[in-house]
Design a protein around this motif. Sequence first.
Motif, PDB file in Angstrom:
ATOM      1  N   ARG A  47       0.843  -1.229  -0.030  1.00  0.00           N
ATOM      2  CA  ARG A  47      -0.066  -0.058  -0.112  1.00  0.00           C
ATOM      3  C   ARG A  47       1.040   1.186  -0.086  1.00  0.00           C
ATOM      4  O   ARG A  47       0.846   2.057  -0.920  1.00  0.00           O
ATOM      5  N   TRP A  48       1.771   1.313   1.017  1.00  0.00           N
ATOM      6  CA  TRP A  48       2.493   2.466   1.084  1.00  0.00           C
ATOM      7  C   TRP A  48       3.717   2.672  -0.032  1.00  0.00           C
ATOM      8  O   TRP A  48       4.265   3.680  -0.366  1.00  0.00           O
ATOM      9  N   VAL A  49       4.315   1.517  -0.636  1.00  0.00           N
ATOM     10  CA  VAL A  49       5.245   1.536  -1.710  1.00  0.00           C
ATOM     11  C   VAL A  49       4.360   2.266  -2.704  1.00  0.00           C
ATOM     12  O   VAL A  49       4.996   3.191  -3.593  1.00  0.00           O
ATOM     13  N   LEU A  50       3.077   1.885  -3.089  1.00  0.00           N
ATOM     14  CA  LEU A  50       2.450   2.481  -4.227  1.00  0.00           C
ATOM     15  C   LEU A  50       2.191   3.919  -3.977  1.00  0.00           C
ATOM     16  O   LEU A  50       2.255   4.846  -4.846  1.00  0.00           O
ATOM     17  N   ALA A  51       1.605   4.039  -2.722  1.00  0.00           N
ATOM     18  CA  ALA A  51       1.308   5.746  -2.311  1.00  0.00           C
ATOM     19  C   ALA A  51       2.566   6.334  -2.580  1.00  0.00           C
ATOM     20  O   ALA A  51       2.481   7.603  -2.840  1.00  0.00           O
ATOM     21  N   GLY A  52       3.661   5.907  -1.839  1.00  0.00           N
ATOM     22  CA  GLY A  52       5.065   6.774  -1.803  1.00  0.00           C
ATOM     23  C   GLY A  52       5.361   6.983  -3.452  1.00  0.00           C
ATOM     24  O   GLY A  52       5.949   8.270  -3.567  1.00  0.00           O
ATOM     25  N   THR A  53       5.238   5.939  -4.462  1.00  0.00           N
ATOM     26  CA  THR A  53       5.468   6.185  -5.742  1.00  0.00           C
ATOM     27  C   THR A  53       4.721   7.174  -6.148  1.00  0.00           C
ATOM     28  O   THR A  53       5.211   8.119  -6.948  1.00  0.00           O
ATOM     29  N   LEU A  54       3.351   7.327  -5.967  1.00  0.00           N
ATOM     30  CA  LEU A  54       2.372   8.236  -6.645  1.00  0.00           C
ATOM     31  C   LEU A  54       2.533   9.557  -6.168  1.00  0.00           C
ATOM     32  O   LEU A  54       3.022  10.648  -6.815  1.00  0.00           O
ATOM     33  N   LEU A  55       2.900   9.590  -4.787  1.00  0.00           N
ATOM     34  CA  LEU A  55       3.169  10.862  -4.238  1.00  0.00           C
ATOM     35  C   LEU A  55       4.703  11.528  -4.716  1.00  0.00           C
ATOM     36  O   LEU A  55       4.611  12.819  -4.795  1.00  0.00           O
ATOM     37  N   TYR A  58       4.703  13.402  -7.803  1.00  0.00           N
ATOM     38  CA  TYR A  58       4.063  14.928  -7.430  1.00  0.00           C
ATOM     39  C   TYR A  58       5.068  15.852  -6.723  1.00  0.00           C
ATOM     40  O   TYR A  58       5.203  17.002  -7.052  1.00  0.00           O
ATOM     41  N   THR A  59       5.661  15.205  -5.791  1.00  0.00           N
ATOM     42  CA  THR A  59       6.441  16.132  -4.672  1.00  0.00           C
ATOM     43  C   THR A  59       8.013  16.039  -4.870  1.00  0.00           C
ATOM     44  O   THR A  59       8.518  16.466  -4.016  1.00  0.00           O
ATOM     45  N   TRP A  60       8.389  15.335  -5.950  1.00  0.00           N
ATOM     46  CA  TRP A  60       9.843  15.292  -5.663  1.00  0.00           C
ATOM     47  C   TRP A  60      10.431  16.619  -5.906  1.00  0.00           C
ATOM     48  O   TRP A  60      11.920  16.509  -5.163  1.00  0.00           O
ATOM     49  N   ARG A  61      10.290  17.559  -6.493  1.00  0.00           N
ATOM     50  CA  ARG A  61      10.928  18.685  -6.554  1.00  0.00           C
ATOM     51  C   ARG A  61      10.993  19.215  -5.067  1.00  0.00           C
ATOM     52  O   ARG A  61      11.701  20.186  -4.627  1.00  0.00           O
ATOM     53  N   GLY A  62       9.763  19.266  -4.344  1.00  0.00           N
ATOM     54  CA  GLY A  62       9.729  19.788  -3.066  1.00  0.00           C
ATOM     55  C   GLY A  62      10.632  18.787  -2.052  1.00  0.00           C
ATOM     56  O   GLY A  62      11.468  19.588  -1.180  1.00  0.00           O
ATOM     57  N   VAL A  63      11.038  17.545  -2.398  1.00  0.00           N
ATOM     58  CA  VAL A  63      11.778  16.891  -1.733  1.00  0.00           C
ATOM     59  C   VAL A  63      13.430  17.427  -1.761  1.00  0.00           C
ATOM     60  O   VAL A  63      14.121  17.568  -0.963  1.00  0.00           O
ATOM     61  N   PRO A 188       6.577  21.346   4.025  1.00  0.00           N
ATOM     62  CA  PRO A 188       4.836  21.275   3.365  1.00  0.00           C
ATOM     63  C   PRO A 188       4.419  19.832   3.740  1.00  0.00           C
ATOM     64  O   PRO A 188       5.267  18.834   3.639  1.00  0.00           O
ATOM     65  N   LEU A 189       3.305  19.748   3.559  1.00  0.00           N
ATOM     66  CA  LEU A 189       2.584  18.535   3.796  1.00  0.00           C
ATOM     67  C   LEU A 189       2.957  17.354   2.903  1.00  0.00           C
ATOM     68  O   LEU A 189       3.327  16.181   3.380  1.00  0.00           O
ATOM     69  N   PRO A 190       2.873  17.656   1.786  1.00  0.00           N
ATOM     70  CA  PRO A 190       3.412  16.275   0.696  1.00  0.00           C
ATOM     71  C   PRO A 190       4.585  16.119   1.028  1.00  0.00           C
ATOM     72  O   PRO A 190       5.059  14.797   1.136  1.00  0.00           O
ATOM     73  N   VAL A 191       5.688  16.754   1.611  1.00  0.00           N
ATOM     74  CA  VAL A 191       7.079  16.472   1.608  1.00  0.00           C
ATOM     75  C   VAL A 191       6.982  15.671   3.052  1.00  0.00           C
ATOM     76  O   VAL A 191       7.815  14.383   2.858  1.00  0.00           O
ATOM     77  N   LEU A 192       6.429  16.155   3.892  1.00  0.00           N
ATOM     78  CA  LEU A 192       6.437  15.525   5.062  1.00  0.00           C
ATOM     79  C   LEU A 192       5.657  14.109   5.130  1.00  0.00           C
ATOM     80  O   LEU A 192       6.419  13.165   5.664  1.00  0.00           O
ATOM     81  N   LEU A 193       4.672  13.843   4.316  1.00  0.00           N
ATOM     82  CA  LEU A 193       4.097  12.683   4.503  1.00  0.00           C
ATOM     83  C   LEU A 193       4.920  11.837   3.324  1.00  0.00           C
ATOM     84  O   LEU A 193       5.161  10.626   3.872  1.00  0.00           O
ATOM     85  N   PHE A 194       5.623  12.109   2.491  1.00  0.00           N
ATOM     86  CA  PHE A 194       6.325  11.457   1.351  1.00  0.00           C
ATOM     87  C   PHE A 194       7.621  10.842   2.559  1.00  0.00           C
ATOM     88  O   PHE A 194       8.039   9.768   2.394  1.00  0.00           O
ATOM     89  N   ALA A 195       8.269  11.768   3.321  1.00  0.00           N
ATOM     90  CA  ALA A 195       9.415  11.320   4.268  1.00  0.00           C
ATOM     91  C   ALA A 195       8.954  10.587   5.005  1.00  0.00           C
ATOM     92  O   ALA A 195       9.790   9.334   5.226  1.00  0.00           O
TER      93      ALA A 195
END
Length: 300
Positions: A47-55, A58-63, A188-195
């Motif tokens: 679940r989280w591998v797929l969700a992390g890939t999708l996220l 979207y958010t790699w620039r922010g990372v 930012p929330l997307p970066v925090l969630l991705f981490a």
Amino acid sequence: MHASATRRLDGATLFLLTFPPLAWAGNAIVGRLAAGTFPPITLNFVRWVLAGTLLGLYTWRGVVEHRATLRRHAGLLTAMGVLSIASYNAFQYLALTTSTPINVTLIGASTPLFLLIIGALFFRERMRPWHVAGALLCLVGVSFVLVRGDLGRLAQLDFVPGDLFMLAATIAWSAYTWLLRKHRPDLPLPVLLFAQIVTGVVASAPVTAWELMTLPAPIPWNGKVLGILLYVATIPSLLAYFAWDRAIARAGAQLPVFFITLTPVFAALLSTLLLGESPHWYHGVGLVTIAAGIGLAQRR
């Protein structure tokens, strides 16, 4: 009615407050459907591998932009990922192998009780009399669900293992919430969630490998399994989190707590419609008691 109240309770805000509990109730239903078909820890990992890939798309620039902050808070982010992604969600799927979605979501609704206890024990938060009273009401409601309305079970400690797994999940989530409240990194929330997803997935990998090696039979990759993975990787993992964040931004921190109690209500409705698992009278008693405890604990 004041203009601010009208703004806070407009149609868009009500949708943002209602959608996450519905999505998380759906996650409990899907987790129950997966029981016996897809191993629970592996389900959480995929679940989280797929969700992390999708996220990540979207958010790699922010990372990249916030990489210095990510490095500075690596230890904190690891703890948050372990508590939320690796522990809470895995325990929930483990719970659903032997417990019902209604029980699981009702026990999860007792989070304010554990928030108060952990805050007092580890974060020096003062517990006021109405906090204690509200926590005790939540405890009564959860206990009533655990013993399924039969107080004689308290003496026998005859609980379903899944209920205890969900208690562990709720404690993990409460500890995560305090870390987020007290030490949230400036991200930012997307970066925090991705981490958190990355650290949680890494922490889950060894246990997932062990589970896969001990499976009695291979995973049946079919349309049902793919549908389950598609749902859990998108709606409760990403869309609900972003909707909840926006709801808190629009409505403040207090009102959303009451909407969380809709999760077991939605779970009961969906269980009846999709699983044929009708709620029992003790579920209603537990829900009302937990909701009353939350309301009392939120009193200013």
